[in-house]
Scaffold this motif. Structure first.
Motif: not given
Ligand SMILES: [Zn+2]
Length: 681
Positions: A18-19, A480, A484, A509, A512, A618
């Motif tokens: 996820d972001a 982003h 993914h 990451e 993305s 990240y």
């Molecule tokens: Zn992400």
């Protein structure tokens, strides 16, 4: 998600990344594509590649599917135990993985997005049974012994075999009986606690009541249609379309503070307890294997390899942004003093002031307001735009296909090869917030592809956008998440267990984040006109201002990311300290200090899930993402570069080491120059 055999060892099956988640585009573009190719124009795909996403009408059907899936998996494990450890063993073990993905992952995913709470809860209970099954599978000695005897035919087989063996070993197969049983018990317990943690956040239905006066400054479109309480006050939730506008634009500091506190406390005391227990259990788990900390245990399987290396990296990041952070905070404090007409010495900048004054300075200095972008980026055309960018760059086509899914607004796309029409993958998209839905942005790679099994990948992109339209920053989020999704969708690995996003956690990451800054490129944004001829183009001047304003607040932003990453590493260190006390100390040591009573770690879902001892990923991935971007510098939409990127970096998923993929794509050793140049500029 990592291979399921590995997931058993990971203690929590991390399905999502996820972001912070068709129709072919304009006709002229299509014709051009068809002409430039010697092939005939491909037919549109009328069906979704791969199996249909399962639909369940009631909880009983989920339970039945869960029972049947588990029974089928047990039979298949028994069959694999009989399989000779010959050349066919690897394929057979991956077939088991593929089967488990298909019967368990869609149900697990529904626990995050199904509109009906009873369905979500049943799906979650099923996910727990699967986790138990997997932790048992991870300790299967018969399979482990067989895997050890298999002779790999080439480098890809060798990598797969290594992953598989490490998965068994990290699940405790090699431990003496007592610690081994304890390892399984810990794995199962952590899964259970992690689920409770996520549920507490997801099912938090906090609503805050504001008078219209308190909402002064917040765009009317945000709250005009919202529910009201008996006194006529506006009721706002903690969902992003409510949260951000309030903390960024409410002039009333008390309104911002209430919203900020409620969001920061999401998950509450209960989650602080859960996180504490999870951290203790992870430390105990690592110790069963002779490691001092969970960090040491996890990082040896990552690009970073060692805790010390992560700490050194985080120190470098901190040194690179410390001055900028101080400077920006001083500027924000001055902005507050000007705004309130008070001497700067008497003004204290509060946490809930940060988003507000950052936006205010951006408006003052660059005359740009993120809200001004919404009319130009309606959600559906924004999605089409993002997909079109991928079409142009990576040689694929998205075709929207009608499908019955978990909610009527969810959309389904067939992904196909642009030149040949060959079906490649399925992408599902869930755009808008609703009660009980996963409330961040994420891609759920619920099915991984495999060339050996002739299996197409499938993923679901989940975001929570405002129906009025997106800000430029939200468009960034969309790119982003799409990064993914294409990592899953355009993966072409031999084994499903190594498909797409099943790469190392500190690399996942990179694809993305690489795409994020595409939205600041005017050439890329011109694509918007191809998918939405009636949409007004973003005025160039507005985009110029946004580009100039983009980096304002960078020091504060990266200092915060540094804090999150350092906190995660400290929480999973040899002491496994109590989460809230640790947070208060670490946040307290930053220039802004800690707000007494606030409970940020209670909602920090990354730590309860697969990002444990991995949040630094990240930043680590961003180094690689920025290096990858250099290849797209002359032209982001260059289909030749895009195709190479797709084939080398995305296509290989987790079957080759990331360092090697980046090196091959760039044609040189990867380096951190672009990253540090950016931080320091
Ligand atoms: Zn992400």
């Amino acid at each position: 998600m990592k291979t399921l055999l590995l997931a058993a060892a990971l203690a929590v099956a991390a399905v999502h990344v996820d972001a912070k988640p068709r129709k072919p585009a304009q006709k002229s573009g299509q014709k051009a594509a068809a002409k430039s190719s010697r092939h005939k124009a491909p037919a549109k795909l009328a069906t979704l590649p791969g199996p249909a996403f399962p639909t369940y009408a009631q909880p009983g059907q989920i339970e039945a599917a869960c029972d049947a899936g588990l029974a089928g998996a047990k039979q298949r494990v028994a069959a694999l135990e009989q399989h000779k450890p010959d050349a066919g063993w690897l394929r057979a073990s991956d077939e088991l993985n593929a089967y488990i993905e298909d019967v368990s992952n869609p149900i697990d995913f529904l626990s995050h997005v199904h509109p009906d709470k009873a369905m979500r809860d049943t799906a979650q209970a099923c996910a727990l049974r699967w986790a138990e099954f997997l932790s048992t599978l991870g300790q299967n000695e018969t399979l482990y012994r067989a895997a050890k005897q298999v002779q790999p035919a080439d480098a890809i087989d060798r990598e797969y075999l290594r992953d598989t063996l490490q998965g068994f070993e990290d699940a405790g197969v090699g431990l003496p009986p007592e610690p081994r049983a304890r390892a399984k018990a810990i794995n199962d317990r952590i899964t259970d606690l992690g689920q409770q943690f996520e549920k507490n956040v997801r099912d938090d239905n906090t609503q805050l009541a504001f008078t219209e006066a308190e909402l002064r400054g917040v765009p009317e479109s945000v709250w005009k249609g919202a529910k009201r309480d008996a006194q006529g006050r506006v009721l706002l939730t903690l969902a992003y379309p409510h949260y951000f506008p309030v903390v960024q634009s409410a002039e009333d500091p008390a309104a911002r503070e209430r919203m900020w506190r409620a969001k920061t406390d999401e998950g509450g005391e209960a989650n602080l307890k859960l996180l504490g227990e999870i951290a203790q259990l992870r430390r105990e788990y690592a110790q069963l294997f002779g490691h001092a900390s969970f960090d040491d245990f996890k990082l040896r399987r990552r690009m970073a390899e060692k805790t010390e290396k992560v700490l050194r990296f985080l120190d470098d990041v901190k040194a690179a942004v410390a001055d900028a952070e101080q400077r920006e905070l001083q500027e924000l404090r001055e902005a507050k003093a000007r705004h309130l007409n008070q001497p700067v010495q008497s003004v204290k900048l509060q946490r809930w002031d940060l988003p507000y004054y950052t936006e205010r300075v951006r408006r003052e200095r660059y005359s740009v307001d993120q809200e001004a972008f919404r009319p130009y980026f309606p959600p559906q055309p924004s999605l089409k735009f993002a997909l079109r960018v991928i079409e142009k760059t990576m040689g694929v086509r998205y075709t929207r296909v009608p499908a019955k899914l978990w909610h009527p607004e969810v959309q389904a796309y067939a992904v196909s090869e642009a030149k040949t029409g060959k079906p490649l993958a399925t992408l599902l998209v869930d755009l808008y917030p609703r009660e009980g839905k996963y409330n961040h942005a994420a891609v759920f790679s619920y099915r991984n592809g495999s060339t050996l099994l002739d299996r197409v990948p499938q993923a679901a992109l989940v975001v929570n956008f405002d129906r009025q339209g997106l800000t430029l920053e939200e468009l960034e989020t969309l790119l982003h998440e799409l990064g993914h999704a294409v990592h899953n969708n355009l993966s072409a690995t031999r084994y499903s267990s190594q498909g797409g996003t099943s790469t190392l956690r500190d690399f996942v990451e990179a694809p993305s984040q690489m795409l994020e800054d595409w939205v600041y490129d005017p050439e890329v944004l011109k694509t918007f006109a191809e998918v939405c001829p009636v949409c007004k183009p973003v005025p160039e001047a507005l985009l110029d201002k946004a580009r100039a304003a983009k980096d304002y607040g960078k020091g504060v932003k990266f200092a915060r990311q540094h804090l999150y990453a350092s906190y995660d590493i400290a929480l999973h260190g040899p002491d496994a300290p109590e989460p809230m006390g640790l947070w208060a100390r670490m946040e307290g040591a930053t220039p802004m200090g800690h707000v007494a009573g606030s409970k940020f770690p209670a909602g920090f879902g990354h730590l309860a899930s697969g990002y444990a001892a991995g949040y630094y990923g990240y930043l680590w991935s961003l180094v690689l993402a920025m290096d990858l971007r250099t290849a797209f510098e002359p032209d982001k939409l260059d289909p030749k570069v895009g195709r190479r990127y797709r084939d080398i970096v995305l296509g290989n998923g987790g079957q080759r080491p990331p360092q090697e993929l980046v090196r091959e794509f760039l044609g040189r050793e990867p380096n951190a120059k672009a990253f540090y140049d950016y931080l320091k500029q």
